[in-house]
Design an enzyme around this catalytic site. Structure first.
Site, short mmCIF file in Angstrom:
data_model
loop_
_atom_site.label_atom_id
_atom_site.label_comp_id
_atom_site.label_asym_id
_atom_site.label_seq_id
_atom_site.Cartn_x
_atom_site.Cartn_y
_atom_site.Cartn_z
N GLU A 99 -1.35 -9.14 3.69
CA GLU A 99 -1.29 -9.57 5.14
C GLU A 99 -1.92 -9.36 6.08
O GLU A 99 -1.45 -9.74 7.32
CB GLU A 99 0.26 -8.05 5.33
CG GLU A 99 -0.62 -6.92 5.85
CD GLU A 99 -1.20 -6.15 4.75
OE1 GLU A 99 -1.51 -4.88 5.05
OE2 GLU A 99 -1.08 -6.39 3.78
N CYS A 133 0.76 -1.17 0.10
CA CYS A 133 -0.08 0.01 0.06
C CYS A 133 0.61 1.34 -0.04
O CYS A 133 1.62 1.81 -1.05
CB CYS A 133 -1.04 -0.32 1.14
SG CYS A 133 -2.52 1.02 0.78
N HIS A 147 -3.50 -5.60 0.24
CA HIS A 147 -3.49 -6.15 1.57
C HIS A 147 -3.65 -7.48 1.75
O HIS A 147 -4.40 -8.00 2.23
CB HIS A 147 -4.11 -5.47 2.49
CG HIS A 147 -4.02 -3.63 2.62
ND1 HIS A 147 -2.76 -3.33 3.55
CD2 HIS A 147 -4.52 -2.88 2.01
CE1 HIS A 147 -2.72 -2.01 3.32
NE2 HIS A 147 -4.03 -1.67 2.52
#
Length: 242
Positions: free
Chosen positions: A178, A92, A176
């Protein structure tokens, strides 16, 4: 010489490395997490001892140097790491910092891209060999970047032309992977994140439903991407000890 470490640059408490950190630790890699965004002259670990660099997300802009002078140091670090083949991963804001450091242009997106939505695979990379042509991932950004010269475009969405790219030893992802369930809960406990979500027309309950729907499909991809990055950090660390 010190033990090689993977440096993780975090910008706000809730934008943690999540699955990235777990994967690095599973491979036995030492990590150090720092927030240098507000620091004009950050005291970073010795560059030569770094086995890799991870730059996480955050609510600021990649070029908000007046408010966050440490972002400039992050960009210089990313560029220096790529120059010597040190593995670099950006998520990001981190993706934007790396892209702009390597010559990509930063601009405000036409509208915020927040929540789950599809990205299209443009090209293959060994980190992404499990990708389908289209995949729903978690987005949370306002700014977008252009592709740095010489970079390989990996994914795009209808709203964002550069969703993932690689250039040398760097991998940037606007989305994202993660985020695990516990980290999503932290995001949805953070008032500023909830404000952004509602402003984009979403809701906490809707996002939790989407996460439950898509996470089972995303988890193996996340594991492949982050284990691939961790393996490269591990290989690079071996060169440091010679």
């Amino acid at each position: 010489m010190s033990t090689p470490q993977v440096l993780i640059l975090q910008h706000v408490p809730w934008e943690r490395p999540g699955r990235i950190l777990s994967t690095l630790e599973d491979l036995g890699l030492d990590t150090v997490i720092m927030n240098i965004a507000n620091t004009k002259k950050p005291d970073l670990p010795n560059f030569g001892d770094l086995a890799g660099v991870v730059i996480m997300g955050g609510p600021m802009g990649a070029r908000d140097y007046d408010k966050y002078p440490g972002l400039k140091a992050e960009g210089k670090l990313a560029k220096a790491a790529v120059a010597v083949g040190k593995p670099v991963l950006g998520v990001c804001l981190g993706h934007q910092i790396i892209a702009t450091a390597l010559g990509g242009q930063l601009r405000k997106g036409d509208a915020p891209e927040i929540g789950f939505g599809p990205i299209k695979r443009v090209d293959r990379h060994d980190f992404f060999s499990m990708w389908d042509k289209q995949l729903n991932v978690l987005h949370w950004h306002n700014d977008v970047v252009g592709l740095p010269e010489g970079a390989q475009l990996l994914a795009r969405s209808s709203a964002t032309k550069v969703q993932a790219f690689r250039l040398g030893s760097a991998l940037g992802m606007q989305f994202h992977l993660e985020v695990c369930g516990s980290l999503l809960d932290e995001w949805l406990d953070e008032p500023s994140m909830v404000k952004d979500l509602k402003a984009a027309g979403g809701s906490k309950s809707q996002l939790r439903e989407q996460f439950a729907q898509y996470d089972q499909m995303l988890q193996p991809l996340a594991e492949q991407v982050f284990s691939g990055f961790a393996a490269r950090c591990n290989s690079y660390s071996q060169t440091l000890s010679k």
